[in-house]
Design a protein around this motif. Sequence first.
Motif, mmCIF file in Angstrom:
data_model
loop_
_atom_site.group_PDB
_atom_site.id
_atom_site.type_symbol
_atom_site.label_atom_id
_atom_site.label_comp_id
_atom_site.label_asym_id
_atom_site.label_seq_id
_atom_site.Cartn_x
_atom_site.Cartn_y
_atom_site.Cartn_z
ATOM 1 N N MET A 1 0.851 -1.167 0.000
ATOM 2 C CA MET A 1 0.000 0.000 0.000
ATOM 3 C C MET A 1 0.897 1.230 0.000
ATOM 4 O O MET A 1 1.847 1.323 0.758
ATOM 5 N N ARG A 2 0.560 2.181 -0.834
ATOM 6 C CA ARG A 2 1.311 3.428 -0.913
ATOM 7 C C ARG A 2 0.620 4.484 -0.059
ATOM 8 O O ARG A 2 -0.593 4.627 -0.104
ATOM 9 N N LEU A 3 1.402 5.219 0.736
ATOM 10 C CA LEU A 3 0.888 6.297 1.582
ATOM 11 C C LEU A 3 1.537 7.617 1.179
ATOM 12 O O LEU A 3 2.706 7.650 0.802
ATOM 13 N N PHE A 4 0.777 8.678 1.301
ATOM 14 C CA PHE A 4 1.239 10.013 0.953
ATOM 15 C C PHE A 4 1.095 10.909 2.176
ATOM 16 O O PHE A 4 0.105 10.840 2.890
ATOM 17 N N ARG A 5 2.110 11.730 2.396
ATOM 18 C CA ARG A 5 2.094 12.630 3.552
ATOM 19 C C ARG A 5 2.665 13.967 3.128
ATOM 20 O O ARG A 5 3.665 14.039 2.415
ATOM 21 N N ILE A 6 2.028 15.039 3.577
ATOM 22 C CA ILE A 6 2.554 16.393 3.415
ATOM 23 C C ILE A 6 2.707 16.934 4.825
ATOM 24 O O ILE A 6 1.762 16.909 5.614
ATOM 25 N N ALA A 7 3.917 17.371 5.147
ATOM 26 C CA ALA A 7 4.198 17.780 6.523
ATOM 27 C C ALA A 7 5.224 18.904 6.544
ATOM 28 O O ALA A 7 5.864 19.203 5.534
ATOM 29 N N PRO A 12 10.942 16.456 12.047
ATOM 30 C CA PRO A 12 10.998 15.105 11.475
ATOM 31 C C PRO A 12 9.605 14.700 10.962
ATOM 32 O O PRO A 12 8.598 14.918 11.639
ATOM 33 N N LEU A 13 9.561 14.130 9.771
ATOM 34 C CA LEU A 13 8.283 13.884 9.105
ATOM 35 C C LEU A 13 7.546 12.639 9.603
ATOM 36 O O LEU A 13 6.350 12.509 9.381
ATOM 37 N N TRP A 14 8.237 11.726 10.256
ATOM 38 C CA TRP A 14 7.614 10.449 10.623
ATOM 39 C C TRP A 14 7.670 10.167 12.113
ATOM 40 O O TRP A 14 7.540 9.022 12.525
ATOM 41 N N ASP A 15 7.847 11.175 12.973
ATOM 42 C CA ASP A 15 7.992 10.875 14.400
ATOM 43 C C ASP A 15 6.724 11.081 15.234
ATOM 44 O O ASP A 15 6.694 10.729 16.404
ATOM 45 N N GLY A 16 5.683 11.656 14.681
ATOM 46 C CA GLY A 16 4.422 11.818 15.409
ATOM 47 C C GLY A 16 4.419 12.905 16.459
ATOM 48 O O GLY A 16 3.490 12.998 17.264
ATOM 49 N N GLN A 17 5.427 13.769 16.459
ATOM 50 C CA GLN A 17 5.530 14.788 17.505
ATOM 51 C C GLN A 17 4.438 15.851 17.420
ATOM 52 O O GLN A 17 4.007 16.379 18.439
ATOM 53 N N GLY A 18 3.975 16.172 16.208
ATOM 54 C CA GLY A 18 2.890 17.145 16.085
ATOM 55 C C GLY A 18 1.633 16.657 16.784
ATOM 56 O O GLY A 18 1.013 17.378 17.567
ATOM 57 N N ALA A 19 1.262 15.405 16.521
ATOM 58 C CA ALA A 19 0.093 14.816 17.185
ATOM 59 C C ALA A 19 0.354 14.634 18.679
ATOM 60 O O ALA A 19 -0.560 14.767 19.490
ATOM 61 N N TYR A 40 -2.177 11.386 -3.110
ATOM 62 C CA TYR A 40 -1.568 12.697 -2.945
ATOM 63 C C TYR A 40 -2.659 13.744 -2.744
ATOM 64 O O TYR A 40 -2.535 14.631 -1.905
ATOM 65 N N ALA A 41 -3.749 13.623 -3.512
ATOM 66 C CA ALA A 41 -4.856 14.580 -3.389
ATOM 67 C C ALA A 41 -5.428 14.568 -1.977
ATOM 68 O O ALA A 41 -5.743 15.622 -1.415
ATOM 69 N N GLY A 42 -5.572 13.394 -1.385
ATOM 70 C CA GLY A 42 -6.073 13.298 -0.016
ATOM 71 C C GLY A 42 -5.133 13.963 0.973
ATOM 72 O O GLY A 42 -5.569 14.667 1.888
ATOM 73 N N LEU A 56 -1.032 26.055 0.426
ATOM 74 C CA LEU A 56 -0.088 25.189 1.114
ATOM 75 C C LEU A 56 0.983 26.042 1.791
ATOM 76 O O LEU A 56 1.610 26.876 1.139
ATOM 77 N N PRO A 57 1.165 25.897 3.109
ATOM 78 C CA PRO A 57 2.223 26.660 3.779
ATOM 79 C C PRO A 57 3.595 26.367 3.156
ATOM 80 O O PRO A 57 3.859 25.250 2.710
ATOM 81 N N ARG A 58 4.458 27.338 3.126
ATOM 82 C CA ARG A 58 5.762 27.226 2.455
ATOM 83 C C ARG A 58 6.642 26.092 2.968
ATOM 84 O O ARG A 58 7.398 25.515 2.218
ATOM 85 N N GLN A 59 6.585 25.801 4.245
ATOM 86 C CA GLN A 59 7.509 24.820 4.825
ATOM 87 C C GLN A 59 7.088 23.370 4.567
ATOM 88 O O GLN A 59 7.776 22.450 4.969
ATOM 89 N N GLN A 60 5.966 23.158 3.905
ATOM 90 C CA GLN A 60 5.445 21.808 3.722
ATOM 91 C C GLN A 60 6.199 21.072 2.617
ATOM 92 O O GLN A 60 6.561 21.658 1.596
ATOM 93 N N VAL A 61 6.433 19.789 2.854
ATOM 94 C CA VAL A 61 7.071 18.926 1.855
ATOM 95 C C VAL A 61 6.238 17.664 1.701
ATOM 96 O O VAL A 61 5.484 17.284 2.597
#
Length: 122
Positions: A1-7, A12-19, A40-42, A56-61
């Motif tokens: 399964m392919r997953l898409f994330r914009i953060a 760090p993009l995969w550490d869950g610190q925001g949540a 990607y659209a989701g 989209l905020p500038r810092q997002q990747v």
Amino acid sequence: MRLFRIADSRHPLWDGQGALRLGGRFNSPDQPVVSAALTYAGALLEILAQARIGKLPRQQVFVMAEIPDHLAIERADRSRLPPGWDQPESPSARAFGDQWLAEQRPPYSWFPQWWPVRSGMR
């Protein structure tokens, strides 16, 4: 399964610190969770709904991940969710997700996405 994330690239993009700090739709603060979308659209809609600035905020990747087919993925489809899960700042959605985490369900879980719709939008 392919997953898409914009953060936010400043973290760090995969550490869950925001949540962990702020909580999310399906988790209270102090629960590290990483959310991603099946398209990607989701992922783009999710970040636009969160940002609430119309762009989209500038810092997002954008990042993409592959979940191997042999790993368990549990679905929490709409029929399993509590009443009110789709309301803004839903306590029932957070309680459901917190219970899900407490039960140590599979680390890869699927929850429906939700975006607020303004009155008058079709």
